[in-house]
Scaffold this motif. Structure first.
Motif, PDB file in Angstrom:
ATOM      1  N   GLY A 250       3.557  32.062  -9.103  1.00 20.09           N
ATOM      2  CA  GLY A 250       3.864  32.779  -7.792  1.00 20.09           C
ATOM      3  C   GLY A 250       2.968  33.632  -7.210  1.00 20.09           C
ATOM      4  O   GLY A 250       2.379  34.607  -8.036  1.00 20.09           O
ATOM      5  N   THR A 271       2.736  26.390 -11.588  1.00 17.36           N
ATOM      6  CA  THR A 271       3.290  26.122 -10.233  1.00 17.36           C
ATOM      7  C   THR A 271       4.362  27.338  -9.829  1.00 17.36           C
ATOM      8  O   THR A 271       4.753  27.443  -8.679  1.00 17.36           O
ATOM      9  CB  THR A 271       3.967  24.804 -10.160  1.00 17.36           C
ATOM     10  N   GLY A 272       4.876  28.100 -10.791  1.00 18.29           N
ATOM     11  CA  GLY A 272       5.822  29.192 -10.347  1.00 18.29           C
ATOM     12  C   GLY A 272       7.149  28.413 -10.190  1.00 18.29           C
ATOM     13  O   GLY A 272       7.983  29.166  -9.384  1.00 18.29           O
ATOM     14  N   ASP A 273       7.355  27.287 -10.858  1.00 12.36           N
ATOM     15  CA  ASP A 273       8.721  26.794 -10.627  1.00 12.36           C
ATOM     16  C   ASP A 273       9.054  25.993 -12.156  1.00 12.36           C
ATOM     17  O   ASP A 273       8.551  26.245 -13.133  1.00 12.36           O
ATOM     18  CB  ASP A 273       8.768  25.866  -9.578  1.00 12.36           C
ATOM     19  N   LEU A 274      10.150  25.282 -12.007  1.00 11.79           N
ATOM     20  CA  LEU A 274      10.882  24.827 -13.552  1.00 11.79           C
ATOM     21  C   LEU A 274       9.952  23.737 -14.088  1.00 11.79           C
ATOM     22  O   LEU A 274       9.790  23.454 -15.066  1.00 11.79           O
ATOM     23  CB  LEU A 274      12.297  24.306 -13.197  1.00 11.79           C
ATOM     24  N   ASN A 275       9.064  23.109 -13.327  1.00 12.64           N
ATOM     25  CA  ASN A 275       7.929  22.124 -13.899  1.00 12.64           C
ATOM     26  C   ASN A 275       6.782  22.672 -14.296  1.00 12.64           C
ATOM     27  O   ASN A 275       5.656  21.916 -14.554  1.00 12.64           O
ATOM     28  CB  ASN A 275       7.954  20.855 -12.661  1.00 12.64           C
ATOM     29  N   THR A 276       6.541  23.722 -14.235  1.00 12.87           N
ATOM     30  CA  THR A 276       5.282  24.439 -14.611  1.00 12.87           C
ATOM     31  C   THR A 276       4.860  24.112 -15.939  1.00 12.87           C
ATOM     32  O   THR A 276       5.569  23.789 -16.847  1.00 12.87           O
ATOM     33  CB  THR A 276       5.435  26.087 -14.434  1.00 12.87           C
ATOM     34  N   LYS A 300       8.310  31.989 -14.132  1.00 16.12           N
ATOM     35  CA  LYS A 300       9.223  32.001 -13.031  1.00 16.12           C
ATOM     36  C   LYS A 300      10.643  31.014 -13.274  1.00 16.12           C
ATOM     37  O   LYS A 300      11.570  31.594 -12.617  1.00 16.12           O
ATOM     38  CB  LYS A 300       8.705  31.611 -11.542  1.00 16.12           C
ATOM     39  N   GLY A 301      10.513  29.822 -13.806  1.00 21.77           N
ATOM     40  CA  GLY A 301      11.552  28.996 -13.897  1.00 21.77           C
ATOM     41  C   GLY A 301      12.700  29.534 -14.115  1.00 21.77           C
ATOM     42  O   GLY A 301      13.631  29.213 -13.745  1.00 21.77           O
ATOM     43  N   ASN A 304      14.302  30.890 -11.275  1.00 22.45           N
ATOM     44  CA  ASN A 304      15.005  29.559 -10.180  1.00 22.45           C
ATOM     45  C   ASN A 304      16.450  28.940 -10.509  1.00 22.45           C
ATOM     46  O   ASN A 304      17.084  28.743  -9.745  1.00 22.45           O
ATOM     47  CB  ASN A 304      13.665  28.822 -10.018  1.00 22.45           C
ATOM     48  N   ASP A 308      19.899  29.087  -8.656  1.00 22.95           N
ATOM     49  CA  ASP A 308      20.760  27.793  -8.098  1.00 22.95           C
ATOM     50  C   ASP A 308      21.902  27.863  -9.068  1.00 22.95           C
ATOM     51  O   ASP A 308      22.605  26.914  -8.630  1.00 22.95           O
ATOM     52  CB  ASP A 308      19.745  26.570  -8.876  1.00 22.95           C
ATOM     53  N   LYS A 314      18.805  27.088 -17.022  1.00 25.98           N
ATOM     54  CA  LYS A 314      18.335  28.133 -17.363  1.00 25.98           C
ATOM     55  C   LYS A 314      17.965  28.304 -18.825  1.00 25.98           C
ATOM     56  O   LYS A 314      17.010  28.662 -19.408  1.00 25.98           O
ATOM     57  CB  LYS A 314      18.924  29.477 -16.797  1.00 25.98           C
TER      58      LYS A 314
END
Ligand code: ZN
Ligand code: ZN
Length: 410
Positions: A250, A271-276, A300-301, A304, A308, A314
């Protein structure tokens, strides 16, 4: 000695997350539990008890800064968050692409969002060609999502005490920026010169000619609001005389780390998301250990999934971090010369979908850390942990265990 700080964003949870336990407690985390058994746990109030933190203020506090003193407003940190290189003393303004019409020398606002522009990037590139050299001001502009963007002004003697140019309604002129005091006048002049030149550049832009042909509103003006100054932070690396590195996906976290004096390492797949790519991040930590005294890792995931409202996602992400990130680290760390701290920057309960003021679990492990009785990494265990409850300042504590840094007093 090297210190590694791992922040799982929004890690903290509530007993209402998953049938009477938090996502962290419900997650199967054999590696983190093993580290908890060897180390010590505690609870951290990211900023202070009862303060509901943003990710920016909590990271400032975790690095040892006092956010109540150095946080000058959202604008400057939002500019960091969209990946701008913002430095201490820079003036940051939030920006909108808008549609205006020139009438009698005035720019009349027709649409404050230029029809919710899909991609401002080509226009931003053109705006970055604007020069304000004669005013002694450098500028950087960046588009973010839809019609949004940010403007950074850099130069000696700039002030954030300027009024906005966004009139917040249509059918009226773009406002002239006004300085609230004499010192702010040159900044107001720069803002007004920018507004004029941005209009000229955007009006003649081929993509706007095309938008007009297609019957779409032209993105031919920039409205500015929320001027804020980026504080001058004393870099942690200078204060402690160390070298530090940041591994994050991020932009906001890279930006805060850069202000704190850390080198931002590029890690492909972070990537700073759930797929990092968590394994790539672990490899990057191991290779950074040779060169750096402090390595800050941001994941970060967790946050995120919680925003949601997805407690299972999580929990699963925490399990994946245990397997793909903490397992390879725990196996390969030179444990005689490493201290590790694992925590979150705040609590994000999936049922709330927002940050809350609850404290967050903290784990410290390494040769200098006095082990406690805890055998599991989670909120309940952390409440009984040997570290007790404290506010922020994870980096100073970590560097303290590593015997790095100055002495306070004689
Ligand atoms: Zn956060
Ligand atoms: Zn969040």
């Amino acid at each position: 000695m090297a210190g590694i700080l791992v922040i799982l964003d929004g890690l903290g949870g509530r007993p209402t997350d998953l049938d009477g336990a938090t996502c962290l407690e419900r997650a199967a985390t054999p590696v983190l539990d093993e580290l908890a058994a060897r180390g010590a746990l505690g609870l951290m109030d990211p900023v202070a008890p009862g303060v509901r933190p943003g990710s920016d203020t909590s990271h400032l506090s975790i690095f040892g800064y006092d956010p109540q003193r150095v946080y000058t407003g959202r604008g400057a940190f939002e500019a960091l968050g969209i990946g701008m290189d913002v430095r201490g003393g820079d003036i940051c303004l939030r920006a909108n692409f808008a549609t205006v019409e020139e009438r009698n020398g005035q720019l009349i606002v027709l649409d404050r969002r230029a029809g919710r522009l899909a991609d401002g990037k080509p226009f931003a590139d053109a705006i970055n060609g604007i020069r304000l050299d004669e005013l002694g001001v450098e500028l950087v502009f960046r588009s973010s999502t839809e019609h949004r963007g940010a403007l950074v002004l850099r130069g000696p003697g700039l002030s954030s005490a300027v009024s906005e140019t966004d009139p917040h309604e249509v059918g009226v002129p773009v406002r002239q920026a006004v300085g609230q005091d004499a010192e702010a006048r040159p900044t107001a002049d720069a803002v007004n010169a920018f507004t004029q030149r941005a209009y000229m550049v955007l009006r003649d832009h081929p993509l706007n000619q095309e938008r007009i042909r297609r019957g779409e509103p032209a993105a031919n003006a920039i409205l500015l609001r929320g001027a804020a100054v980026m504080p001058h932070l004393q870099p942690v690396t200078t204060e402690y005389g160390i070298e530090g590195a940041c591994i994050a996906g991020g932009a906001l976290y890279k930006g805060v780390a850069r202000l704190a004096g850390l080198d931002v390492l590029h890690v492909a797949g972070a990537t700073g998301d759930l797929n990092t790519d968590l394994r790539a991040k672990a490899r990057a930590v191991l290779s950074a250990l040779d060169k750096f005294d402090l390595v800050f890792v941001h994941i970060k995931g967790t946050d995120n999934a919680a925003h949601d409202g997805n407690a299972q996602a999580k929990r699963k992400f925490i399990e994946r971090a245990d397997r793909e990130f903490f397992a390879p680290l725990a196996e390969s760390f030179p444990w005689s010369r490493v201290h590790l701290c694992v925590s979150g920057d705040h609590t994000t309960p999936p049922a709330v979908k927002e940050h809350t003021a609850d404290p967050v679990s903290v784990l410290f492990v390494g040769p200098a850390v006095q082990p406690d009785q805890c055998r599991q990494f989670g909120e309940r265990a952390a409440g009984r942990g040997g570290l007790g409850r404290f506010s922020g300042r994870l980096v100073p504590q970590l560097l303290g265990y590593c015997d790095l840094g100055p002495k306070f007093g004689a």
